[in-house]
Write a protein that holds these residues in place. Sequence first.
Motif, short mmCIF file in Angstrom:
data_model
loop_
_atom_site.label_atom_id
_atom_site.label_comp_id
_atom_site.label_asym_id
_atom_site.label_seq_id
_atom_site.Cartn_x
_atom_site.Cartn_y
_atom_site.Cartn_z
N LYS A 211 -73.28 -12.37 -68.51
CA LYS A 211 -73.05 -10.98 -68.14
C LYS A 211 -74.16 -10.46 -67.24
O LYS A 211 -73.93 -9.79 -66.25
CB LYS A 211 -72.96 -10.12 -69.40
N THR A 212 -75.39 -10.76 -67.63
CA THR A 212 -76.55 -10.31 -66.85
C THR A 212 -76.47 -10.84 -65.42
O THR A 212 -76.68 -10.10 -64.47
CB THR A 212 -77.86 -10.80 -67.51
N ALA B 47 -74.77 -6.02 -58.08
CA ALA B 47 -75.80 -5.13 -57.54
C ALA B 47 -76.27 -5.62 -56.18
O ALA B 47 -76.46 -4.83 -55.26
CB ALA B 47 -76.98 -5.05 -58.52
N THR B 48 -76.41 -6.91 -56.06
CA THR B 48 -76.84 -7.50 -54.79
C THR B 48 -75.81 -7.25 -53.70
O THR B 48 -76.14 -6.86 -52.59
CB THR B 48 -77.08 -9.01 -54.95
N LYS B 49 -74.54 -7.43 -54.07
CA LYS B 49 -73.47 -7.22 -53.09
C LYS B 49 -73.39 -5.75 -52.66
O LYS B 49 -73.21 -5.45 -51.49
CB LYS B 49 -72.13 -7.66 -53.68
N ALA B 50 -73.54 -4.83 -53.62
CA ALA B 50 -73.49 -3.40 -53.32
C ALA B 50 -74.63 -3.03 -52.37
O ALA B 50 -74.44 -2.27 -51.42
CB ALA B 50 -73.58 -2.59 -54.60
#
Length: 65
Positions: free
Chosen positions: A3-4, A11-14
């Motif tokens: 999950k982590t 987050a990286t993609k965003a």
Amino acid sequence: MAKTQSFADKATKAAAMKGAKCPTCGGIYQPLLVISSERSKVSSSIKFNERRVQVCKCNEKQIYS
Ligand SMILES: [Zn+2]
């Protein structure tokens, strides 16, 4: 653990999407909502057009003028 990892992935993609760079000036695009009004010839009502533009150094003068 899995999950982590997937959260970090998202987050990286965003972050990558937000920080889209212009290939011409190398600046980060700033999303901007431009609203223009247009008077209809037929009904004399005002129509609003909304459009999203990506602003960087190449086009900021055109947009803010
Ligand atoms: Zn640019």
